[in-house]
Scaffold this motif. Structure first.
Motif, PDB file in Angstrom:
ATOM      1  N   LEU A  17       0.668  -1.426  -0.046  1.00 33.00           N
ATOM      2  CA  LEU A  17       0.032   0.082  -0.285  1.00 33.00           C
ATOM      3  C   LEU A  17       0.711   1.480  -0.012  1.00 33.00           C
ATOM      4  N   TYR A  18       2.008   1.057   0.555  1.00 31.58           N
ATOM      5  CA  TYR A  18       2.968   2.497   0.798  1.00 31.58           C
ATOM      6  C   TYR A  18       3.382   2.718  -0.710  1.00 31.58           C
ATOM      7  N   MET A  19       3.816   1.378  -1.255  1.00 36.43           N
ATOM      8  CA  MET A  19       4.275   1.730  -2.744  1.00 36.43           C
ATOM      9  C   MET A  19       3.112   2.018  -3.557  1.00 36.43           C
ATOM     10  N   GLN A  20       2.231   1.502  -3.481  1.00 39.39           N
ATOM     11  CA  GLN A  20       1.107   2.232  -4.536  1.00 39.39           C
ATOM     12  C   GLN A  20       0.692   3.526  -4.067  1.00 39.39           C
TER      13      GLN A  20
ATOM     14  N   PHE B  32      11.456   8.616  -1.913  1.00 41.23           N
ATOM     15  CA  PHE B  32      12.020   8.070  -0.497  1.00 41.23           C
ATOM     16  C   PHE B  32      11.280   6.946   0.025  1.00 41.23           C
ATOM     17  N   VAL B  33       9.880   7.272   0.183  1.00 41.63           N
ATOM     18  CA  VAL B  33       8.887   6.243   0.647  1.00 41.63           C
ATOM     19  C   VAL B  33       8.966   4.939  -0.138  1.00 41.63           C
ATOM     20  N   LEU B  34       8.983   5.096  -1.345  1.00 40.78           N
ATOM     21  CA  LEU B  34       9.221   4.034  -2.441  1.00 40.78           C
ATOM     22  C   LEU B  34      10.261   3.379  -1.893  1.00 40.78           C
ATOM     23  N   LYS B  35      11.372   3.633  -1.827  1.00 45.22           N
ATOM     24  CA  LYS B  35      12.561   3.040  -1.494  1.00 45.22           C
ATOM     25  C   LYS B  35      12.528   2.318  -0.113  1.00 45.22           C
ATOM     26  N   GLN B  36      11.985   3.107   0.676  1.00 44.08           N
ATOM     27  CA  GLN B  36      11.763   2.226   1.974  1.00 44.08           C
ATOM     28  C   GLN B  36      10.948   1.071   1.854  1.00 44.08           C
TER      29      GLN B  36
END
Length: 441
Positions: free
Chosen positions: A158-161, A229-233
């Motif tokens: 969900l974070y990636m989306q 940054f969020v996607l990388k995490q």
């Protein structure tokens, strides 16, 4: 004839010191209380801090006083740094369960606790909690971390989306599975710094339903630093698996190659993305994935928890009891009050239970065993019994280094039928009847 009276007075052998050079540690978050044998000169109880310099000072103090064995009680993970340091220094170290070192009723303090642990350990009354060998501890740390990440898998997706949508990258419309092969390769490329939609679309896998043009449209957006940054995490949950393949044992030149996999390839999203079967074969020196219901993920989880040295378990019964798969009998007055498995959180035991659930739907000897126990005692008892049977197979394969050789299903069913017939004939004989086979209709 008169009965001979039993001697009411029995000789009790006095307790002997087993580890005369034992020390006891009571470990907290800010302070460590240490007690050495009371016959040593100077202070026999000292307090130490938990900084690295304090731990080294503690190890030096124990060494100067001739300590060879150390028992420690701790909560959480505070014991790990001092445990590893003392183990590197050559001490024989054990971590004990607080229930074993429970202090008698009365005044309680950290000083009395460490002295009590030292006293119990000197008489050999403490059993250390199981801890696998050093290499397996590394593997265990990675796998436990991976399990925690997989539990939060949906949250990470969900974070990636969310990060993609905020950058107007409609990859979810172009791909049915964002964590599939095409999706992961594109996401990794984006995190690595590639933001050209034409270059990203070239990573399309051949089995992808959508065309390269659809991917170009979906990957055209606004690449912003905070969203990247969020996607990388979120993607880091997949990175820990790469480290698991680095553990390579020393194998002899004549070590036999890995036999062909008798099971179909797993398509699970949670399956390791490296050749885990080959790695586990090299570690265990036998193909444990050949056991019914056991896949690469379960085998590596069990090995990371129990290690490959089965000499720590004197018998297979000790092994199954530690797993929580053996019944605990409560006996009082010569009567068995109850018999059932105790509740525990043993990760290896849970893995064997998962394997038992997997074989329940198959057509193997273990499947028939599960169904037979389920019909007699219920599904819960059948799962534990099947897990126990799988654990015994695992133990003997690892100890004897013998390949898995499953009994033919027809032979097993014929043997079970013969046992059932013998049981019925014996029961009929007790009731005064005799059984005769009938002709096939």
């Amino acid at each position: 004839m008169a009965k001979t009276k039993r001697n009411s007075k029995k000789y009790v052998e006095p307790m002997q010191l087993v580890y005369p050079n034992a020390a006891g540690l009571d470990i907290g978050s800010r302070e460590i209380m240490a007690a050495i044998p009371p016959d040593r000169e100077g202070e026999t109880v000292r307090a130490f801090g938990t900084y690295t310099a304090d731990l080294k000072e503690l190890a030096d103090w124990l060494s100067q006083n001739g300590v060879t064995h150390v028992a420690m009680e701790s909560t959480g993970v505070y014991w790990i740094p001092i445990f590893e340091l003392l183990e590197e220094r050559g001490f024989v170290v054990i971590v004990v369960n607080a229930r074993q070192a429970k202090h008698p009723p009365g005044r309680k303090s950290d000083v009395q606790d460490c002295q009590w642990i030292q006293r119990l350990h000197s008489y050999g009354l403490l059993n250390g909690s199981f801890r696998p060998e050093a290499d397996m501890c590394i593997l265990r740390a990675y796998l436990r971390h991976r399990d925690n990440l997989i539990e939060d898998r949906a949250k990470h997706i969900l974070y990636m989306q969310k990060a993609l949508v905020q950058m107007n990258l409609q990859l979810g419309q172009a791909l049915s599975d964002l964590t599939g092969k095409t999706g992961l390769e594109i996401l990794r490329a984006i995190v690595a710094g590639e933001h050209n939609p034409h270059e990203l679309a070239k990573l399309r896998h051949g089995r992808c339903e959508h065309s390269q043009e659809d991917l170009i449209k979906a990957l055209t957006g606004h690449y912003r630093k905070e969203h990247l940054f969020v996607l990388k995490q979120a993607l880091e949950m997949f990175d820990s698996e790469q480290l698991l393949g680095e553990i390579k044992p020393d194998l002899p030149d004549d070590f036999p190659p890995l036999p062909p996999d008798p099971k179909p390839t797993s398509n699970s999203k949670n399956a390791p993305n490296y050749d885990a079967r080959a790695s586990m074969y090299e570690l265990a020196r036998v193909d444990l994935t050949a056991i019914a219901g056991m896949n690469e993920s379960l085998v590596q989880k069990i090995l990371s928890e129990v290690g490959t040295d089965m000499s720590r378990f004197p018998t297979v019964k000790h092994f199954c009891s530690w797993l929580g798969l053996a019944p605990h009998n409560a006996i009082s007055g010569g009567r068995v009050l109850y018999s059932h498995t105790l509740k525990n959180q043993n990760r290896a035991g849970q893995a064997f239970r998962l394997a038992a659930q997997a074989v329940a739907r198959g057509k193997t000897v273990y499947s028939e065993f599960y169904r037979r126990i389920r019909a007699r005692s219920g599904a819960k008892e059948a799962m534990v019994a099947t897990a126990h049977k799988l654990a015994r197979t695992f133990y003997f394969m690892l100890v004897r280094k013998t390949p898995f050789n499953q009994l033919d299903l027809e032979t097993y069913l014929a043997a079970q039928r013969e046992k059932d017939v013998q049981r019925l004939q014996s029961r009929a004989a007790k009731l005064g009847f005799s059984l005769q086979p009938c002709e096939a209709v």
